[in-house]
Design a protein around this motif. Structure first.
Motif, short mmCIF file in Angstrom:
data_model
loop_
_atom_site.label_atom_id
_atom_site.label_comp_id
_atom_site.label_asym_id
_atom_site.label_seq_id
_atom_site.Cartn_x
_atom_site.Cartn_y
_atom_site.Cartn_z
N ARG A 28 -35.93 25.54 54.29
CA ARG A 28 -35.94 26.99 54.42
C ARG A 28 -34.77 27.53 55.25
O ARG A 28 -34.40 28.69 55.12
N ASP A 29 -34.26 26.71 56.16
CA ASP A 29 -33.19 27.18 57.04
C ASP A 29 -31.84 27.23 56.35
O ASP A 29 -30.86 27.70 56.91
N ARG A 30 -31.78 26.75 55.13
CA ARG A 30 -30.51 26.74 54.40
C ARG A 30 -30.10 28.17 54.01
O ARG A 30 -30.93 28.98 53.64
N MET A 31 -28.82 28.46 54.11
CA MET A 31 -28.30 29.77 53.73
C MET A 31 -28.49 29.98 52.24
O MET A 31 -28.30 29.07 51.44
N GLY A 32 -28.85 31.20 51.85
CA GLY A 32 -29.05 31.51 50.45
C GLY A 32 -27.78 31.33 49.63
O GLY A 32 -26.67 31.46 50.15
N GLU A 33 -27.94 31.03 48.36
CA GLU A 33 -26.79 30.77 47.49
C GLU A 33 -25.85 31.96 47.42
O GLU A 33 -24.63 31.81 47.48
N ARG A 34 -26.39 33.16 47.29
CA ARG A 34 -25.53 34.34 47.16
C ARG A 34 -24.82 34.64 48.47
O ARG A 34 -23.65 35.03 48.47
N THR A 35 -25.53 34.45 49.58
CA THR A 35 -24.90 34.67 50.88
C THR A 35 -23.79 33.65 51.10
O THR A 35 -22.69 33.99 51.59
N LEU A 36 -24.05 32.40 50.74
CA LEU A 36 -23.05 31.35 50.87
C LEU A 36 -21.85 31.65 49.97
O LEU A 36 -20.69 31.42 50.37
N ALA A 37 -22.10 32.16 48.77
CA ALA A 37 -21.02 32.49 47.85
C ALA A 37 -20.12 33.58 48.43
O ALA A 37 -18.89 33.56 48.25
N VAL A 38 -20.71 34.53 49.16
CA VAL A 38 -19.92 35.58 49.80
C VAL A 38 -19.00 34.98 50.85
O VAL A 38 -17.81 35.32 50.95
N LEU A 39 -19.53 34.08 51.66
CA LEU A 39 -18.73 33.44 52.70
C LEU A 39 -17.59 32.64 52.08
O LEU A 39 -16.44 32.68 52.56
N VAL A 40 -17.88 31.91 51.01
CA VAL A 40 -16.83 31.14 50.32
C VAL A 40 -15.75 32.06 49.80
O VAL A 40 -14.55 31.78 49.92
N ASP A 41 -16.14 33.20 49.24
CA ASP A 41 -15.17 34.17 48.74
C ASP A 41 -14.31 34.72 49.86
O ASP A 41 -13.09 34.87 49.72
N MET A 42 -14.92 35.03 50.99
CA MET A 42 -14.17 35.57 52.12
C MET A 42 -13.16 34.56 52.65
O MET A 42 -12.03 34.91 53.01
N LEU A 43 -13.55 33.30 52.68
CA LEU A 43 -12.64 32.26 53.14
C LEU A 43 -11.50 32.04 52.14
O LEU A 43 -10.38 31.70 52.53
#
Length: 286
Positions: free
Chosen positions: A14-29
């Motif tokens: 449950r503590d894992r970051m959501g896929e869409r949230t993680l995708a946003v971070l990947v895009d920002m990087l």
């Protein structure tokens, strides 16, 4: 942050970051220049998520929200890439949607930024800024380079409401002489946004050393941010560039409107006296 992405990808439960949230971070990087200059709404639209997703991302990474997270990218871009060319490159490389769509996108983006600033302006800070502008013996307004237009706008209209307003930073590099004329009881209004203009930062530091109060209009964590006895700061945490200027002018307008209300009939007297001189000089053509 890249290590965090790898950790999140391999995490379970449950503590894992959501896929869409993680995708946003990947895009920002992957697009740090865009992450540094685009609004929260623009970044959300690019990633197909709600703006609240970016706010949650910021909090997930230990920040108060999205703005402090974006500030990390702004500092990174400022340290590693020229601000102006990075911003222009972002504008040039955006997908061409046609002239009409581009204008509509610009209008929507600017409206969203203005609303964001309106929601963050602190009334107590505004009230203190207004009192400083009204009570100062003489107001000196300083900005250089791209923000000079903003200072000229602010200083010009402030001078229609009250006497003794001077716009600094004119030709012939007379800034040192201008600063030397500031006296106790005066106020320095300083404006600069990232990347900061060195002369404005120096001027603010000199004013503080001389005990001159400062009202600064700048972004969060700025080199000219002041508080306490040194003065106060109106924060507009939006990039200042030709496609993102309305929020900064809106903050200046809000200050002028508040000053006008505070001065009341005195502002009207000053305006009428100015109009009389304009008429006598036949400045305007009707």
């Amino acid at each position: 942050m890249r290590r965090l992405v790898e950790q999140e990808r391999s995490a379970r439960g449950r503590d894992r970051m959501g896929e869409r949230t993680l995708a946003v971070l990947v895009d920002m990087l992957a697009r740090p220049g865009s992450a540094a200059v685009q609004s929260i709404s623009e970044l959300a639209a690019h990633n197909g998520v709600d703006a609240s997703t970016l706010t949650r991302l910021g909090k997930r990474l230990g920040f108060d929200g999205f703005t402090p997270l974006q500030d990390v990218f702004r500092r990174h871009v400022s340290d590693t890439q020229p601000f102006y060319s990075a911003h222009v490159n972002e504008l040039v490389t955006r997908q061409d949607k046609g002239a009409a769509d581009t204008l509509q996108h610009l209008a929507q983006s600017e409206c969203q930024k203005v609303l964001a600033v309106a929601g963050t302006l602190n009334q107590e800070t505004l009230d203190r800024a207004v009192s400083m502008l009204v009570e100062a013996r003489h107001v000196h307004v300083l900005a250089l380079r791209g923000t000079y237009a903003l200072s000229h706008f602010f200083g010009t209209f402030l001078s229609t409401m009250r006497a003794s307003v001077t716009i600094l930073g004119g030709p012939a590099f007379q800034l040192a002489e201008d600063l030397a004329r500031i006296q106790p009881g005066d106020l320095l209004v300083a404006m600069t946004y990232r990347p900061y203009t060195r002369e404005v930062v120096k001027a603010v530091n000199l004013a503080k050393a001389e005990g001159i109060p400062v009202l600064s209009l700048t972004d969060a964590g700025s080199a000219i941010e002041v508080s306490g006895a040194a003065g106060t700061t109106i924060v507009v945490d939006q990039p200042y560039y030709f496609d993102s200027m309305l929020p900064h002018y809106f903050a200046a307008e809000a200050l002028l409107m508040a000053v006008l209300r505070k001065l009341g009939p005195k502002a009207l007297q000053t305006t009428r006296r100015r109009e009389a001189f304009v008429k006598a000089m036949e400045v305007e053509i009707k």
